[in-house]
Scaffold this motif. Sequence first.
Motif, PDB file in Angstrom:
ATOM      1  N   LEU A 267      31.224  42.628  45.634  1.00 29.54           N
ATOM      2  CA  LEU A 267      32.093  43.133  44.573  1.00 29.54           C
ATOM      3  C   LEU A 267      31.479  42.798  43.224  1.00 29.54           C
ATOM      4  CD1 LEU A 267      34.958  44.419  44.111  1.00 29.54           C
ATOM      5  CD2 LEU A 267      35.762  42.074  43.740  1.00 29.54           C
ATOM      6  N   ALA A 268      31.443  43.771  42.338  1.00 30.73           N
ATOM      7  CA  ALA A 268      30.920  43.522  40.988  1.00 30.73           C
ATOM      8  C   ALA A 268      31.818  42.519  40.272  1.00 30.73           C
ATOM      9  CB  ALA A 268      30.851  44.820  40.200  1.00 30.73           C
ATOM     10  N   GLU A 269      31.209  41.634  39.532  1.00 30.07           N
ATOM     11  CA  GLU A 269      31.961  40.593  38.835  1.00 30.07           C
ATOM     12  C   GLU A 269      32.918  41.173  37.800  1.00 30.07           C
ATOM     13  OE1 GLU A 269      28.733  38.357  37.320  1.00 30.07           O
ATOM     14  OE2 GLU A 269      28.252  37.425  39.235  1.00 30.07           O
ATOM     15  N   GLU A 270      32.602  42.368  37.300  1.00 34.18           N
ATOM     16  CA  GLU A 270      33.455  42.986  36.278  1.00 34.18           C
ATOM     17  C   GLU A 270      34.764  43.532  36.844  1.00 34.18           C
ATOM     18  OE1 GLU A 270      29.169  43.408  34.988  1.00 34.18           O
ATOM     19  OE2 GLU A 270      30.301  43.599  36.846  1.00 34.18           O
ATOM     20  N   ILE A 271      34.829  43.739  38.135  1.00 36.86           N
ATOM     21  CA  ILE A 271      36.050  44.275  38.746  1.00 36.86           C
ATOM     22  C   ILE A 271      37.068  43.153  38.898  1.00 36.86           C
ATOM     23  CG2 ILE A 271      37.041  45.309  40.829  1.00 36.86           C
ATOM     24  CD1 ILE A 271      34.498  46.938  41.117  1.00 36.86           C
ATOM     25  N   VAL A 272      38.235  43.356  38.327  1.00 38.56           N
ATOM     26  CA  VAL A 272      39.268  42.319  38.281  1.00 38.56           C
ATOM     27  C   VAL A 272      40.151  42.420  39.528  1.00 38.56           C
ATOM     28  CG1 VAL A 272      41.205  41.383  36.960  1.00 38.56           C
ATOM     29  CG2 VAL A 272      39.241  42.388  35.775  1.00 38.56           C
ATOM     30  N   THR A 273      40.408  41.293  40.144  1.00 33.95           N
ATOM     31  CA  THR A 273      41.209  41.250  41.363  1.00 33.95           C
ATOM     32  C   THR A 273      42.640  40.793  41.072  1.00 33.95           C
ATOM     33  OG1 THR A 273      40.657  38.954  41.877  1.00 33.95           O
ATOM     34  CG2 THR A 273      39.132  40.648  42.668  1.00 33.95           C
ATOM     35  N   LEU A 274      43.525  41.051  42.021  1.00 36.58           N
ATOM     36  CA  LEU A 274      44.909  40.612  41.888  1.00 36.58           C
ATOM     37  C   LEU A 274      45.023  39.108  41.693  1.00 36.58           C
ATOM     38  CD1 LEU A 274      47.973  41.190  42.014  1.00 36.58           C
ATOM     39  CD2 LEU A 274      47.789  41.021  44.513  1.00 36.58           C
ATOM     40  N   PRO A 275      44.340  38.265  42.485  1.00 42.08           N
ATOM     41  CA  PRO A 275      44.469  36.825  42.222  1.00 42.08           C
ATOM     42  C   PRO A 275      43.975  36.411  40.841  1.00 42.08           C
ATOM     43  CG  PRO A 275      42.871  37.262  43.968  1.00 42.08           C
ATOM     44  CD  PRO A 275      43.606  38.522  43.737  1.00 42.08           C
ATOM     45  N   GLU A 276      42.992  37.092  40.284  1.00 41.20           N
ATOM     46  CA  GLU A 276      42.556  36.775  38.924  1.00 41.20           C
ATOM     47  C   GLU A 276      43.666  37.046  37.920  1.00 41.20           C
ATOM     48  OE1 GLU A 276      38.174  37.627  37.931  1.00 41.20           O
ATOM     49  OE2 GLU A 276      38.678  39.081  39.473  1.00 41.20           O
ATOM     50  N   ILE A 277      44.320  38.196  38.071  1.00 44.79           N
ATOM     51  CA  ILE A 277      45.396  38.547  37.144  1.00 44.79           C
ATOM     52  C   ILE A 277      46.536  37.540  37.259  1.00 44.79           C
ATOM     53  CG2 ILE A 277      47.098  40.308  36.543  1.00 44.79           C
ATOM     54  CD1 ILE A 277      45.092  42.377  37.727  1.00 44.79           C
ATOM     55  N   LEU A 278      46.883  37.172  38.478  1.00 41.83           N
ATOM     56  CA  LEU A 278      47.979  36.234  38.665  1.00 41.83           C
ATOM     57  C   LEU A 278      47.603  34.843  38.154  1.00 41.83           C
ATOM     58  CD1 LEU A 278      49.323  37.287  42.181  1.00 41.83           C
ATOM     59  CD2 LEU A 278      50.141  37.934  39.916  1.00 41.83           C
ATOM     60  N   ARG A 279      46.372  34.434  38.353  1.00 41.65           N
ATOM     61  CA  ARG A 279      45.977  33.122  37.845  1.00 41.65           C
ATOM     62  C   ARG A 279      46.000  33.099  36.326  1.00 41.65           C
ATOM     63  NH1 ARG A 279      40.448  30.078  39.523  1.00 41.65           N
ATOM     64  NH2 ARG A 279      39.577  31.634  38.125  1.00 41.65           N
ATOM     65  N   ASP A 280      45.588  34.186  35.709  1.00 42.85           N
ATOM     66  CA  ASP A 280      45.671  34.267  34.252  1.00 42.85           C
ATOM     67  C   ASP A 280      47.117  34.214  33.774  1.00 42.85           C
ATOM     68  OD1 ASP A 280      42.964  34.382  34.013  1.00 42.85           O
ATOM     69  OD2 ASP A 280      42.858  36.464  33.369  1.00 42.85           O
ATOM     70  N   ALA A 281      48.049  34.611  34.640  1.00 45.43           N
ATOM     71  CA  ALA A 281      49.469  34.583  34.305  1.00 45.43           C
ATOM     72  C   ALA A 281      50.116  33.252  34.672  1.00 45.43           C
ATOM     73  CB  ALA A 281      50.193  35.724  35.016  1.00 45.43           C
ATOM     74  N   GLY A 282      49.327  32.277  35.084  1.00 41.80           N
ATOM     75  CA  GLY A 282      49.858  30.951  35.330  1.00 41.80           C
ATOM     76  C   GLY A 282      50.125  30.611  36.775  1.00 41.80           C
ATOM     77  N   TYR A 283      49.626  31.404  37.695  1.00 38.73           N
ATOM     78  CA  TYR A 283      49.849  31.163  39.114  1.00 38.73           C
ATOM     79  C   TYR A 283      48.781  30.242  39.694  1.00 38.73           C
ATOM     80  CZ  TYR A 283      53.552  34.603  39.918  1.00 38.73           C
ATOM     81  OH  TYR A 283      54.750  35.275  39.918  1.00 38.73           O
ATOM     82  N   ALA A 284      49.207  29.361  40.609  1.00 39.10           N
ATOM     83  CA  ALA A 284      48.257  28.706  41.502  1.00 39.10           C
ATOM     84  C   ALA A 284      47.870  29.725  42.562  1.00 39.10           C
ATOM     85  CB  ALA A 284      48.891  27.483  42.141  1.00 39.10           C
ATOM     86  N   THR A 285      46.594  29.753  42.951  1.00 39.52           N
ATOM     87  CA  THR A 285      46.122  30.786  43.868  1.00 39.52           C
ATOM     88  C   THR A 285      45.328  30.157  45.003  1.00 39.52           C
ATOM     89  OG1 THR A 285      44.190  31.132  42.437  1.00 39.52           O
ATOM     90  CG2 THR A 285      46.067  32.619  42.130  1.00 39.52           C
ATOM     91  N   GLY A 286      45.688  30.495  46.226  1.00 41.85           N
ATOM     92  CA  GLY A 286      44.993  29.966  47.391  1.00 41.85           C
ATOM     93  C   GLY A 286      44.760  31.047  48.423  1.00 41.85           C
ATOM     94  N   GLY A 287      43.554  31.095  48.978  1.00 39.46           N
ATOM     95  CA  GLY A 287      43.219  32.054  50.026  1.00 39.46           C
ATOM     96  C   GLY A 287      42.714  31.327  51.254  1.00 39.46           C
ATOM     97  N   PHE A 288      43.221  31.716  52.431  1.00 39.91           N
ATOM     98  CA  PHE A 288      42.885  31.040  53.684  1.00 39.91           C
ATOM     99  C   PHE A 288      42.699  32.105  54.757  1.00 39.91           C
ATOM    100  CE2 PHE A 288      45.448  28.430  50.986  1.00 39.91           C
ATOM    101  CZ  PHE A 288      44.823  27.189  51.007  1.00 39.91           C
ATOM    102  N   THR A 289      41.512  32.148  55.359  1.00 42.86           N
ATOM    103  CA  THR A 289      41.200  33.238  56.273  1.00 42.86           C
ATOM    104  C   THR A 289      40.833  32.716  57.655  1.00 42.86           C
ATOM    105  OG1 THR A 289      38.797  33.432  56.009  1.00 42.86           O
ATOM    106  CG2 THR A 289      40.187  34.364  54.262  1.00 42.86           C
ATOM    107  N   GLY A 290      40.958  33.604  58.634  1.00 47.19           N
ATOM    108  CA  GLY A 290      40.576  33.282  60.000  1.00 47.19           C
ATOM    109  C   GLY A 290      39.212  33.803  60.366  1.00 47.19           C
ATOM    110  N   TYR A 291      38.518  34.405  59.409  1.00 47.73           N
ATOM    111  CA  TYR A 291      37.206  34.999  59.672  1.00 47.73           C
ATOM    112  C   TYR A 291      36.326  34.769  58.459  1.00 47.73           C
ATOM    113  CZ  TYR A 291      33.784  38.550  61.151  1.00 47.73           C
ATOM    114  OH  TYR A 291      32.644  39.205  61.535  1.00 47.73           O
ATOM    115  N   GLY A 292      35.070  34.407  58.693  1.00 50.22           N
ATOM    116  CA  GLY A 292      34.253  33.964  57.586  1.00 50.22           C
ATOM    117  C   GLY A 292      33.073  34.825  57.211  1.00 50.22           C
TER     118      GLY A 292
END
Length: 624
Positions: A267-292
């Motif tokens: 993913l290009a660094e310039e493309i903004v993701t949902l967790p980025e927007i939420l973190r900028d809005a003051g959210y704690a953000t955590g991602g946990f996956t079953g596949y790596g």
Amino acid sequence: MDRFVASAALVCAAFFLAGCGNTDSSNARSSQVDTIAAVNNRAPAPPSVQRLTVQRFAAQPSDPAAPKGPTRATIRGVTMETLELPKYEWDVTVPTQAFFTAHVGLRGESPEPPAGAAAHFSVTAEQPGAPAVTLVDVEVTAADKGWVEVRADLGPYAGEQLRLVLTSTIAPAEGPIRALWGNPTVASSARREGVPVVLISCDTLRADHLGCYGYARDTSPNIDAFAKESVLFEDAVTPETWTLTAHLSMLTGLDPRRHRVTANTNLAEEIVTLPEILRDAGYATGGFTGYGIWLNPARGFAQGFDRYSTPPITRHLFKTLDHVYQWLDANAHAPFFLFFHNYDSHSKFKESDCVGCDLPYYPPRPRFLKYASELTEPPSLRAAGRLQATDLLFAAIEGKESLSKEEIEYMIALYDDAIRGVDEGVGKLFDALKERGVYDDAIIIVTSDHGENFGENGQFLHEHVYEGSARVPLIIRFPNGKHSGKRVPKMVQLTDLAPTVLDLLGLQGPAMDGESLMPIVRGEREPRQNAFITRLEYASVRTNEWKLIRNTETKSEELYRIESDPAETVDLIASAPPELAALRADLDRSLSEVPQTPVGSPTRPLTQEEIEALRNLGYAADIE
């Protein structure tokens, strides 16, 4: 000595360094770091969503040709934004009930640090005219094997300006060692208002194998009960029947042809993701996956996450949930975004330490075997000398193997038992949210990246765009169960998830292909009429009534009236109904579109273990 300036808003840069996987995502960099001012170009949070009083570092390299954004590093499968200099000075404004927190860790070249490696980390508080106060004083060694959390109370400094001085000293050792600070943060422990957001992705989950979608078997009692409190979208489709691209469409709101991620491009660094927007809005953000592998942080998934945790290849959902529970304990008091992914209903490959992984499907634990236990396992499924697990299914697609009716029935029973295990894990997560008092207040989404085929149209796995793979469950619970029990029959798309969340929270984001589902839920308008679905050489345009499929290599086409033939049993292409011309025009337009979005960096080379795992899971075409 470099100086950092931060504000009371999140100032974490919204870019992720590409090209590194489960190792380091920093690339070689100069030790110089420019001063970063706290700038947030996105719309302020509405009154109903108060920002966390959080301060973070955001480090940009001095070299303008260097990659954008802060460095990131992965230690033992956990990726964080990192700082790496012997000394930092950080001026902060201290909120009430404040604390300082960070994670510290060591990396070597392997990436494990050499035996005997050690570093000393300290944090002191400084104010004019007052002696410095030591807040953190800890030594980390190679024996710690991962990130070590450090924490200090800042309550006595509430409302005051404070300079935090972070220092790290590496002890002499054989081989290079890096001393890293992960996500240094100042926050308040006071409970803060804001709507939690939970995105649950159950990989490879067919919608029509859930009770709430009409399935006869009792595979999903927890999800079914959840659906009664939620809005259920009866006809949700994925933009691509592939784990990598479909998940990035969920998180960006962009179709794969516009986020432009492939097996070889991040993913290009310039493309903004949902967790980025939420973190900028003051959210704690955590991602946990079953596949790596496909969900590797370097592919762009770690963008915007304070903590992004993945296994080397796979882990069952109960192991992943242990990490989720720990993170919730630390963040349930604040607005948070949780991304929980499980991989347990995906087909298996022959892992030596995995019970049942020589079968095509198997639940996360043997105790979930129910429907398969009611049948006799065909001995041919694990016959000596025959391909097994996903290899067998891939060979069946290529016509090199044929599966009997009994084998397919048993395989479906195993798949349904895997769903039973996934359902229990999802139910346990619901319970964890309730125990922490956030379930009723949260937006909770249950969905999947794609479905699975079981012999329909000669297909297995999800290597095509037929309905078994293209249709996914989509169930959204709104705060306090608002709109509960509503069912939306018209087609919606996974790209609609990010704009829907932003609409609900009153936040603005960049232009997205998806649209908010809220006007549809409220009955104010109809969903978009067309969806574009791809996989490998197959491309499809789909409406609520029709579906045109084209092989882009051979140019052959199929046409189904899915409104009355959802199983795609009667190909109508030869009859050339009047609707065909418009469908072809839409498909041509989608295939010829030249995206204007930026292209990301090349992926790092896969390890031999990853290549073997991908081949065993049927992804050979994606890596060749």
